[in-house]
Design a protein around this motif. Structure first.
Motif, PDB file in Angstrom:
ATOM      1  N   SER A  51       6.371  36.023  79.432  1.00  0.00           N
ATOM      2  CA  SER A  51       7.458  35.314  80.105  1.00  0.00           C
ATOM      3  C   SER A  51       7.486  33.843  79.723  1.00  0.00           C
ATOM      4  CB  SER A  51       7.322  35.436  81.628  1.00  0.00           C
ATOM      5  OG  SER A  51       7.562  36.750  82.035  1.00  0.00           O
ATOM      6  N   GLU A  52       6.324  33.230  79.650  1.00  0.00           N
ATOM      7  CA  GLU A  52       6.253  31.820  79.264  1.00  0.00           C
ATOM      8  C   GLU A  52       6.753  31.609  77.840  1.00  0.00           C
ATOM      9  OE1 GLU A  52       5.641  29.241  81.310  1.00  0.00           O
ATOM     10  OE2 GLU A  52       5.582  30.801  82.847  1.00  0.00           O
ATOM     11  N   ILE A  53       6.372  32.490  76.938  1.00  0.00           N
ATOM     12  CA  ILE A  53       6.811  32.370  75.547  1.00  0.00           C
ATOM     13  C   ILE A  53       8.318  32.620  75.460  1.00  0.00           C
ATOM     14  CG2 ILE A  53       6.619  33.379  73.239  1.00  0.00           C
ATOM     15  CD1 ILE A  53       3.598  33.827  73.930  1.00  0.00           C
ATOM     16  N   LEU A  54       8.821  33.561  76.232  1.00  0.00           N
ATOM     17  CA  LEU A  54      10.261  33.829  76.258  1.00  0.00           C
ATOM     18  C   LEU A  54      11.027  32.617  76.787  1.00  0.00           C
ATOM     19  CD1 LEU A  54      12.570  35.792  75.794  1.00  0.00           C
ATOM     20  CD2 LEU A  54      12.106  36.761  78.045  1.00  0.00           C
ATOM     21  N   LYS A  55      10.497  31.971  77.828  1.00  0.00           N
ATOM     22  CA  LYS A  55      11.134  30.759  78.358  1.00  0.00           C
ATOM     23  C   LYS A  55      11.176  29.672  77.286  1.00  0.00           C
ATOM     24  CE  LYS A  55       9.655  31.447  83.125  1.00  0.00           C
ATOM     25  NZ  LYS A  55       8.713  30.980  84.160  1.00  0.00           N
ATOM     26  N   ASP A  56      10.074  29.522  76.559  1.00  0.00           N
ATOM     27  CA  ASP A  56      10.036  28.529  75.479  1.00  0.00           C
ATOM     28  C   ASP A  56      11.067  28.859  74.408  1.00  0.00           C
ATOM     29  OD1 ASP A  56       8.045  27.112  76.722  1.00  0.00           O
ATOM     30  OD2 ASP A  56       6.441  27.771  75.380  1.00  0.00           O
ATOM     31  N   HIS A  57      11.183  30.133  74.078  1.00  0.00           N
ATOM     32  CA  HIS A  57      12.151  30.554  73.065  1.00  0.00           C
ATOM     33  C   HIS A  57      13.568  30.186  73.516  1.00  0.00           C
ATOM     34  CE1 HIS A  57      13.931  32.801  69.805  1.00  0.00           C
ATOM     35  NE2 HIS A  57      14.618  33.541  70.664  1.00  0.00           N
ATOM     36  N   ALA A  58      13.874  30.463  74.764  1.00  0.00           N
ATOM     37  CA  ALA A  58      15.204  30.148  75.283  1.00  0.00           C
ATOM     38  C   ALA A  58      15.423  28.642  75.323  1.00  0.00           C
ATOM     39  CB  ALA A  58      15.382  30.752  76.677  1.00  0.00           C
ATOM     40  N   ALA A  59      14.393  27.901  75.713  1.00  0.00           N
ATOM     41  CA  ALA A  59      14.524  26.448  75.838  1.00  0.00           C
ATOM     42  C   ALA A  59      14.620  25.753  74.488  1.00  0.00           C
ATOM     43  CB  ALA A  59      13.347  25.884  76.626  1.00  0.00           C
ATOM     44  N   CYS A  60      13.995  26.297  73.479  1.00  0.00           N
ATOM     45  CA  CYS A  60      13.969  25.631  72.169  1.00  0.00           C
ATOM     46  C   CYS A  60      14.895  26.317  71.174  1.00  0.00           C
ATOM     47  CB  CYS A  60      12.548  25.607  71.613  1.00  0.00           C
ATOM     48  SG  CYS A  60      11.429  24.624  72.604  1.00  0.00           S
ATOM     49  N   CYS A  61      14.507  27.484  70.745  1.00  0.00           N
ATOM     50  CA  CYS A  61      15.200  28.167  69.652  1.00  0.00           C
ATOM     51  C   CYS A  61      16.646  28.501  69.998  1.00  0.00           C
ATOM     52  CB  CYS A  61      14.443  29.437  69.261  1.00  0.00           C
ATOM     53  SG  CYS A  61      12.723  29.128  68.807  1.00  0.00           S
TER      54      CYS A  61
END
Length: 90
Positions: A51-61
């Motif tokens: 979930s944390e990595i997915l949030k980062d993906h949404a926030a950045c990529c």
């Protein structure tokens, strides 16, 4: 972003330790239910890391693709997410 990366890496290292602990439990012929409880804890921890990595993906990529205004890149990022969710479903 570096702080988030460090947090995620620390979480993954804890999970790695949990997995080693479960392997030792199997080696030690521990009670199956105790092993299964630990495995459930590992799955939950992996889910939180995911979930944390997915949030980062949404926030950045994903947000960068939207900010660029590049429709092809936006479609590609959206397709990646759809593909990921389809794999999770089954």
């Amino acid at each position: 972003m570096a702080k988030r990366k460090a947090e995620i890496l620390n979480r993954l290292k804890r999970i790695e330790g949990q997995v080693r602990g479960v392997a030792q439990m199997v080696t030690d012929d521990r009670y199956c239910i105790d092993i299964l409880h630990q495995m459930q804890a590992i799955k939950a921890a992996l889910g939180r890391a995911e979930s944390e990595i997915l949030k980062d993906h949404a926030a950045c990529c994903v947000s960068e693709a939207i900010a660029n205004g590049d429709a092809d890149e936006q479609r590609a990022k959206f397709s990646e997410l759809i593909d990921l969710f389809e794999k999770v479903k089954g």
